[in-house]
Write a protein that holds these residues in place. Structure first.
Motif, short mmCIF file in Angstrom:
data_model
loop_
_atom_site.label_atom_id
_atom_site.label_comp_id
_atom_site.label_asym_id
_atom_site.label_seq_id
_atom_site.Cartn_x
_atom_site.Cartn_y
_atom_site.Cartn_z
N PHE A 241 0.72 -1.32 0.25
CA PHE A 241 -0.40 0.09 -0.56
C PHE A 241 0.63 1.01 0.19
O PHE A 241 1.70 1.42 0.55
CB PHE A 241 -0.88 -0.30 0.90
CG PHE A 241 -1.70 -1.16 1.55
CD1 PHE A 241 -3.07 -1.52 0.69
CD2 PHE A 241 -1.61 -2.36 1.84
CE1 PHE A 241 -3.95 -2.63 1.08
CE2 PHE A 241 -2.73 -3.24 1.66
CZ PHE A 241 -3.61 -3.28 1.50
N ASP A 242 0.26 2.23 -0.99
CA ASP A 242 1.00 3.39 -1.24
C ASP A 242 1.08 3.89 0.25
O ASP A 242 -0.20 4.88 -0.50
CB ASP A 242 1.68 3.73 -2.70
CG ASP A 242 2.24 3.00 -3.66
OD1 ASP A 242 3.54 3.28 -3.83
OD2 ASP A 242 1.94 1.96 -4.08
N VAL A 263 2.89 -4.38 3.62
CA VAL A 263 3.58 -3.86 3.39
C VAL A 263 3.18 -2.07 3.30
O VAL A 263 2.40 -1.89 2.15
CB VAL A 263 5.01 -4.17 1.91
CG1 VAL A 263 5.76 -3.40 1.71
CG2 VAL A 263 5.36 -5.25 2.78
N LEU A 264 3.69 -1.38 3.93
CA LEU A 264 3.81 0.73 3.29
C LEU A 264 4.50 0.94 2.96
O LEU A 264 5.94 1.26 3.32
CB LEU A 264 3.59 1.09 4.76
CG LEU A 264 2.00 0.07 5.96
CD1 LEU A 264 1.55 1.37 6.56
CD2 LEU A 264 1.28 0.14 4.52
N HIS A 265 4.14 1.03 1.65
CA HIS A 265 5.83 2.09 0.70
C HIS A 265 5.49 3.50 0.27
O HIS A 265 4.53 4.06 0.48
CB HIS A 265 5.56 1.57 -0.77
CG HIS A 265 6.63 1.84 -1.52
ND1 HIS A 265 6.13 2.59 -3.01
CD2 HIS A 265 7.54 2.17 -1.78
CE1 HIS A 265 7.49 3.00 -3.35
NE2 HIS A 265 8.14 2.62 -2.84
N SER A 266 6.63 3.72 1.34
CA SER A 266 5.85 5.11 2.33
C SER A 266 7.78 5.63 2.76
O SER A 266 8.20 4.58 3.54
CB SER A 266 4.96 5.46 2.89
OG SER A 266 5.36 6.45 4.03
N ASN A 267 8.38 7.08 2.08
CA ASN A 267 9.12 7.36 3.69
C ASN A 267 8.89 8.10 4.46
O ASN A 267 10.00 8.14 5.79
CB ASN A 267 9.77 8.88 2.15
CG ASN A 267 10.30 8.44 1.03
OD1 ASN A 267 10.73 7.13 1.44
ND2 ASN A 267 10.70 9.20 0.77
N ASN A 268 7.99 8.19 5.49
CA ASN A 268 7.70 8.87 5.74
C ASN A 268 6.02 8.36 6.74
O ASN A 268 5.15 9.27 6.15
CB ASN A 268 8.04 10.12 6.09
CG ASN A 268 7.26 10.70 7.52
OD1 ASN A 268 6.62 11.43 7.86
ND2 ASN A 268 7.35 9.78 8.68
#
Length: 741
Positions: A241-242, A263-268
């Motif tokens: 998930f983005d 999975v969390l697709h993220s820089n923050n």
């Protein structure tokens, strides 16, 4: 954090401070006995088994051991790895436990990407993606930080269950990358995805769609609000998930199906810029970022902000971010951070940045962080009664494994720290503030450092050639006067020293109240105890073996700052002898590196390399021998305010020299300067004649901080006669190179 000595000091311009697997046997350098790590007091209990490439079957080229900053082996686990170059080259691991997954720690050349082949018992099961995208980082604002972070990690399910005795091969085949260096592989039997809890709301019911690349942030916000209003949890099902922005969260539980599945697709993904009540509970998912360069002003962290009261972060996999967890902008109380993996981060793994109380960080695994792996920094208010317990830390590239900067009644217990790299050591107990706004809280109460195992920890300060030890006590900005209880720690193959007492600012602030009760020192490259600050310490039952040079070094800086009393109690052995020359550092004698050649180098190379060199004077720790050691980061410095000063190299025989290359350390912390000197030569070392008259030569970091001087000389001895330096009132040189053409 990366502690830096003040650049206003003559001797020490910058002192940058700055497996986890029970039962595995590791190869230690310089004929050390095998190291067996057992559960309890030796780090985290983890669900995987780590296998070192250099101990596996291979037809590749083994590299290392090497502790030189900027080399591939220096950043490898165990300081050794295997380089595969060309089709058919492989590393093959024989499993000792069942596994259905692999995590490969590797390095590929900067700018490259592709795949490697993975086989089980000779049958290819998949290609594994490898890339330099997240590697080869720079941090030019940190003095002494060369290009670093050479390794990255790639994970995948094997698609089958392998059993003990199966052979898993990583190989370069047609269509794969042409070269890769393999450090290690983790193998794990990953459980299937967990099911949705009964009392939860799924993000997919509120608009989130896995694996489509679309931004799911709004759907997560809607789900979080609904869950809070209904007293339920948020469920993150399997899939990626983005999350396109940082989400403020408070009083909510977010749970995934497991770190290999959700999975969390993220820089923050989680960002709290102000105080929260707490009860934030994050469980069992991965946060995968896209951070390819460290930018300290960006909150590129898995969780950023205060945690309030009673929060829990457990079972997360945090990778390719700046930091894993950074608490700031509020208070945190009673937090539990446990059972997480922090991998391939550009800066800290976790930092309790002030006003954190009664919180514990335990049973976490951290590898390949770009700064302190675990830190407490009491800025804006003291961290109080917090503990780092039973964590495993491997290969922080810059700074320390664990760093305590101020705080009250802090505990560091039962951790395993391996292979710290440049700019730090294993554990730092420090009163360095970094920010001088009056809000830093120095060490108070009792600081406890107990039952930790430190393997190959400590490094050379790349700015000034200053060794740093496995455990460092640093009275940088404030004296250390409160009790520090250092109990039953184990040191294995420390590259330099085991214990260090230093006032990193060079101002001679005292350190008192440290009691070392029980220590097993099993190999040090230089000394067991390295003292550079005034004060006192008590030592009982410190038992040392395989000591590199001498037992201890006791040279307080600056001169006149006082003395340090080494109060020996009972049960000490193996470290009675003293290094008495305060004008030089004890040489490293760990037996795991090749001694620089003492024979005449080829006439086409630098004929001064490794040759005897002398000076009219030198200040402590910066000897003339640094100028012919091949290391541009170490240097010679003459007595201050006492020109003229000379530096003389003995080439061993009359040698035709046509060119000198003279260097200062390349770090930008060295400002540009002009040094004035003449060049002389001699056949016997007594009567010198002029080769070049006195002239000013510009050294500038922008052009490598080196100058080339054309000469015509055919003598055994060459001498530089320094009469001026616009950057410092002394002669200074890191390398004197002489060439025949």
């Amino acid at each position: 954090m990366s502690p830096v000595r003040s650049t206003a000091l003559p001797l020490a311009l910058a002192l940058v401070a700055a497996s986890a697997i029970g039962g595995l046997v590791y190869s230690a350098p310089h004929e050390a006995p095998p190291l067996t790590l057992t559960a309890g007091g030796n780090g985290a209990t983890v669900p995987f088994t780590e296998y070192e490439a250099e101990s596996a079957a291979t037809n590749g080229a083994k590299i290392g051991p090497d502790y030189t900053q900027g080399s591939l082996p220096s950043e490898a686990s165990g300081r050794q790895a295997v380089t595969l170059s060309g089709q058919g080259k492989y590393v093959e691991f024989t499993l000792t436990k069942p596994a259905n997954s692999i995590v490969l720690r590797y390095s590929v050349p900067d700018g490259s990407q592709g795949t490697v082949s993975v086989q089980v018992n000779g049958t290819k099961v998949r290609d594994l993606v490898v890339t330099s995208k997240y590697s080869w980082l720079t941090a030019p604002w940190i003095a002494g930080a060369k290009e670093h972070h050479f390794y990255d990690e790639s994970r995948a399910l094997l698609g089958r269950d392998a059993v003990a005795g199966d052979r898993v091969r990583v190989q370069l085949d047609a269509g794969n990358v042409s070269t890769a260096t393999v450090d290690l592989a983790d193998f794990e039997q990953v459980a299937g995805a967990a099911g949705q809890p009964a009392n939860s709301l799924s993000v997919t019911n509120y608009g989130a769609t896995p694996n489509d690349g679309g931004d799911d942030a709004n759907a997560f916000v809607t789900t979080i609000n609904a869950a809070k209003s209904q007293g339920r949890e948020v469920w993150v099902p399997p899939g990626t998930f983005d999350i396109g922005r940082g989400l403020p969260i408070d009083q909510v539980t977010i749970r995934g199906a497991g770190a290999w599945h959700s999975v969390l697709h993220s820089n923050n993904p989680f960002l709290n810029n102000g105080q929260v009540q707490g009860g934030i509970k994050l469980y069992d998912f991965a946060i995968m970022g896209e951070v390819t360069q460290r930018v300290d002003n960006n909150p590129d962290n898995a969780y950023h902000g205060p945690l309030g009261s009673g929060s829990v972060i457990s079972g997360l996999w945090m990778q390719h971010l700046k930091c894993g967890i950074w608490t700031m902008n509020g208070t945190t109380n009673g937090a539990v951070i446990e059972n997480n993996r922090f991998l391939d981060l550009a800066a800290d793994g976790l930092n309790f940045n002030g006003r954190v109380t009664d919180s514990v960080v335990r049973n976490n695994f951290l590898r390949n962080t770009g700064d302190d792996s675990l830190a407490m920094w009491s800025l804006g208010g003291a961290d109080v009664r917090d503990s780092f317990t039973n964590n495993t830390i491997v290969q922080p590239n810059l700074a320390n494994g664990i760093a305590i900067y101020g705080g009250t009644d802090i505990s560091v217990r039962g951790n395993l720290i391996r292979d710290t790299n440049a700019l730090g050591g294993g554990i730092a107990i420090s009163n360095q503030a970094f920010v001088y706004d009056g809000s830093f809280s120095p060490l108070a109460g009792t600081t406890t450092v107990a039952q930790n195992t430190l393997v190959r920890t400590g490094a050379i300060n790349p700015n000034w050639g200053h060794p740093m030890s496995a455990i460092r006590f640093d009275s940088y900005d404030f004296p250390i006067t409160s009790p520090v209880a250092v109990t039953d720690n184990r040191f294995v193959d420390s590259p330099y020293s085991a214990f260090q007492f230093v006032s990193g600012s060079g101002t001679g602030k005292p350190i008192t109240g440290v009691t070392v009760e029980g220590a097993s020192v099993e190999g040090v490259g230089t000394v067991v105890l390295q003292v550079e600050a005034p004060g006192s310490g008590r030592f009982n039952n410190v038992v040392a073996s395989r000591v590199g040079t001498r037992g201890f070094y006791n040279c307080v800086y600056p001169s006149g700052a006082g003395t340090f009393a080494i109060n020996r109690g009972s049960g000490n052995s193996g470290w009675d002898t003293q290094w008495t020359d305060c004008g030089s550092w004890p040489p490293r004698n760990a037996g795991d590196t090749t001694t620089p050649p003492t024979t005449t180098p080829p006439q086409t190379g630098n004929v001064a390399r490794g040759k005897a060199v002398s000076a009219s004077s030198q200040v402590g720790g910066y000897p003339s021998s640094n100028t012919t050691d091949g290391n541009a980061d170490s240097y010679w410095e003459s007595n201050n305010n006492a020109f003229p000063q000379t530096l003389t190299v003995d080439l061993g025989a009359s040698t035709s020299v046509r060119r000198l290359v003279l260097k200062l350390p390349p770090a930008t912390a060295w400002g540009a300067r002009t040094q004035t000197f003449s060049v002389l030569s001699s056949g016997d070392g007594s009567g010198f004649s002029q080769v070049l008259g006195s002239a000013g030569y510009r050294f500038d970091p922008a052009s490598g901080n080196q100058v080339t001087v054309a000469v015509t000389a055919n003598q055994r001895y060459l001498r530089l006669n320094f009469t001026g330096n616009t950057g410092w009132p002394a002669g200074q040189l890191s390398e004197l190179e002489a060439y025949t053409s």
